[in-house]
Design an enzyme around this catalytic site. Structure first.
Site, PDB file in Angstrom:
ATOM      1  N   HIS A 159       0.864  -1.179   0.000  1.00  0.00           N
ATOM      2  CA  HIS A 159       0.000   0.000   0.000  1.00  0.00           C
ATOM      3  C   HIS A 159       0.902   1.230   0.000  1.00  0.00           C
ATOM      4  O   HIS A 159       1.741   1.398   0.879  1.00  0.00           O
ATOM      5  CB  HIS A 159      -0.924   0.024   1.221  1.00  0.00           C
ATOM      6  CG  HIS A 159      -1.898   1.176   1.187  1.00  0.00           C
ATOM      7  ND1 HIS A 159      -3.182   1.048   0.695  1.00  0.00           N
ATOM      8  CD2 HIS A 159      -1.765   2.474   1.557  1.00  0.00           C
ATOM      9  CE1 HIS A 159      -3.799   2.223   0.780  1.00  0.00           C
ATOM     10  NE2 HIS A 159      -2.955   3.099   1.301  1.00  0.00           N
ATOM     11  N   CYS A 160       0.699   2.102  -0.993  1.00  0.00           N
ATOM     12  CA  CYS A 160       1.548   3.286  -1.135  1.00  0.00           C
ATOM     13  C   CYS A 160       0.742   4.537  -0.793  1.00  0.00           C
ATOM     14  O   CYS A 160      -0.219   4.873  -1.506  1.00  0.00           O
ATOM     15  CB  CYS A 160       2.085   3.386  -2.557  1.00  0.00           C
ATOM     16  SG  CYS A 160       3.118   4.848  -2.837  1.00  0.00           S
ATOM     17  N   PRO A 161       1.090   5.246   0.274  1.00  0.00           N
ATOM     18  CA  PRO A 161       0.343   6.464   0.625  1.00  0.00           C
ATOM     19  C   PRO A 161       0.493   7.569  -0.412  1.00  0.00           C
ATOM     20  O   PRO A 161      -0.385   8.429  -0.540  1.00  0.00           O
ATOM     21  CB  PRO A 161       0.940   6.867   1.973  1.00  0.00           C
ATOM     22  CG  PRO A 161       2.302   6.248   2.001  1.00  0.00           C
ATOM     23  CD  PRO A 161       2.166   4.969   1.241  1.00  0.00           C
TER      24      PRO A 161
END
Length: 308
Positions: A159-161
């Site tokens: 998961h990439c913010p």
């Protein structure tokens, strides 16, 4: 273990045995059909702030390159060529960012562990399948639950913010393009800063920019720092993603040292699977497959789908 429709459910978070081609059939699931008609967006405060910061930093770089370095330049063709190149790369980078953020990464429908869905799977009696206890969905092979998206994601890499989304089976291509184009414009900005500093030192600072010398120096130093940090981060991420695609292994699987229960694709087959078909310019085009009319129809039918 509990019995249901002659099959055994097991509540686990990892190592699902259900094969991809069995557990995820978009034509047989009404909830998935509904999901396909909605725009994907995650309501995560941190992710939205990071996504906005990404855009602002790119816009800042474009401002410094265009108005501080190129427009005041006396070399017309130098300004035109570099201006067009930099702005084209910026548009491609931001377009890739949008498509990564607004594309369903491969979410498994919530609560699909029903008798009707089980019957459609046509599993053998007594076959063990795995159900995610957090979103009550049957987990396809290589799917992992994301605590931020609150969904199980097929072939979830991480998961990439910065893109406010998971990187998974359906949007990994756009994430790779995003890292590549950000790395390219960062390198381009650093080269332009080097030429600008050399030009200003050799000539007159008051003539090399429309801004005062102190303001020019501050703007360019901040751009250099931004360019160096972004180049380092995105270049490493780009290399990591290409390595994962070629090895047919997600970052989660690599970190957990999971033994593959699937048949790994060859390196070239992995690239074609992610980018689609034979090598062509479409591989580096973030607009490929985008339909404005389809997006408008989705908005009219169901509106945006938010993570709950």
């Amino acid at each position: 273990t509990m019995q249901s429709s002659g099959h055994r459910f097991r509540d686990v978070e990892h190592h699902p045995l259900l094969a991809d081609n069995k557990g995820y059939d978009s034509s047989s699931s009404s909830s998935e059909a509904d999901m396909a008609e909605r725009v994907w967006f995650i309501r995560d405060g941190c992710g939205m702030v990071c996504a906005i910061m990404t855009w602002l930093l790119v816009v800042y770089a474009d401002f410094v390159v265009t108005f501080v370095m190129l427009l005041p330049s006396k070399d017309f063709w130098y300004s035109v060529i570099n201006g067009v190149l930099f702005n084209c790369l910026a548009v491609l980078a931001l377009s890739s960012h949008l498509r990564t953020m607004l594309t369903d990464p491969g979410a498994v429908p919530k609560g699909n562990a029903t008798k009707e869905y089980m019957d459609n799977l046509q599993l053998k009696p007594g076959e063990v399948i795995y159900k995610c206890p957090k979103c009550c969905s049957i987990k396809p092979e290589r799917a992992h639950h994301c605590s931020i998206c609150k969904r199980c994601i097929r072939k979830m890499d991480h998961h990439c913010p910065w893109v406010n989304n998971c990187v998974g089976e359906k949007n990994q291509r756009f994430f790779v393009l995003f890292t590549m184009y950000i790395a390219l414009i960062s390198a381009h900005a650093l080269v332009l800063c080097g030429f600008q500093f050399f030009s200003c030192v050799r000539g007159q600072w008051t003539e090399c920019s429309d801004f005062s010398p102190p303001v020019t120096v501050i703007l360019m130093i901040f751009l250099c720092l931004e360019g160096f940090l972004f180049l380092t981060f995105t270049a490493v991420m780009f290399g990591t993603q290409i390595h994962s695609i070629c090895n047919d292994e997600t970052e989660i699987e690599r970190l957990k040292s999971e033994k593959p229960t699937w048949e790994r694709r060859l390196r070239w087959e992995g690239m074609k699977s992610v980018f689609g078909g034979q090598p062509s310019l479409l591989w580096i085009n973030p607009f490929a497959g985008f339909r404005i009319r389809r997006l408008l129809l989705r908005g009219k039918k169901g509106g945006p789908e938010f993570s709950v």
